[in-house]
Design a protein around this motif. Sequence first.
Motif, PDB file in Angstrom:
ATOM      1  N   LEU A  50       0.817  -1.215   0.000  1.00  0.00           N
ATOM      2  CA  LEU A  50       0.000   0.000   0.000  1.00  0.00           C
ATOM      3  C   LEU A  50       0.853   1.269   0.000  1.00  0.00           C
ATOM      4  O   LEU A  50       0.317   2.374  -0.079  1.00  0.00           O
ATOM      5  N   GLU A  51       2.169   1.092   0.131  1.00  0.00           N
ATOM      6  CA  GLU A  51       3.127   2.207   0.157  1.00  0.00           C
ATOM      7  C   GLU A  51       2.829   3.188   1.290  1.00  0.00           C
ATOM      8  O   GLU A  51       2.728   4.398   1.096  1.00  0.00           O
ATOM      9  N   VAL A  52       2.656   2.609   2.491  1.00  0.00           N
ATOM     10  CA  VAL A  52       2.414   3.405   3.700  1.00  0.00           C
ATOM     11  C   VAL A  52       3.388   2.953   4.781  1.00  0.00           C
ATOM     12  O   VAL A  52       4.089   1.954   4.613  1.00  0.00           O
ATOM     13  N   ASN A  53       3.386   3.701   5.902  1.00  0.00           N
ATOM     14  CA  ASN A  53       4.345   3.400   6.969  1.00  0.00           C
ATOM     15  C   ASN A  53       3.731   3.041   8.306  1.00  0.00           C
ATOM     16  O   ASN A  53       4.463   2.767   9.249  1.00  0.00           O
ATOM     17  N   ASP A  54       2.392   3.082   8.412  1.00  0.00           N
ATOM     18  CA  ASP A  54       1.804   2.752   9.709  1.00  0.00           C
ATOM     19  C   ASP A  54       0.408   2.165   9.543  1.00  0.00           C
ATOM     20  O   ASP A  54      -0.155   2.161   8.459  1.00  0.00           O
ATOM     21  N   ARG A  55      -0.119   1.686  10.671  1.00  0.00           N
ATOM     22  CA  ARG A  55      -1.412   0.996  10.686  1.00  0.00           C
ATOM     23  C   ARG A  55      -2.557   1.887  10.209  1.00  0.00           C
ATOM     24  O   ARG A  55      -3.398   1.465   9.416  1.00  0.00           O
ATOM     25  N   THR A  56      -2.584   3.113  10.711  1.00  0.00           N
ATOM     26  CA  THR A  56      -3.678   4.024  10.350  1.00  0.00           C
ATOM     27  C   THR A  56      -3.666   4.316   8.865  1.00  0.00           C
ATOM     28  O   THR A  56      -4.713   4.273   8.198  1.00  0.00           O
TER      29      THR A  56
END
Length: 73
Positions: A50-56
């Motif tokens: 998803l190319e994100v860095n955290d759960r939220t």
Amino acid sequence: PTAPVVELTGRELDVLALVAEGLSNAEVGRRLFIGEATVKTYLLRAFAKLEVNDRTAAVTAAYRKGLLAPPAP
């Protein structure tokens, strides 16, 4: 150009759905009968896809991309 299609595995989606409900990694692990380290592995793989860095951000991205159904009101 169109955005690339993100494909998460069924288990990655299961983990993200429970995270979206507010469960901790330990609670997700208990619910799915897997270890907490395994939950973290699924989350890290989902973050990368998803190319994100955290759960939220992962949950938000999954909703935006239609991978998770929005919570019922």
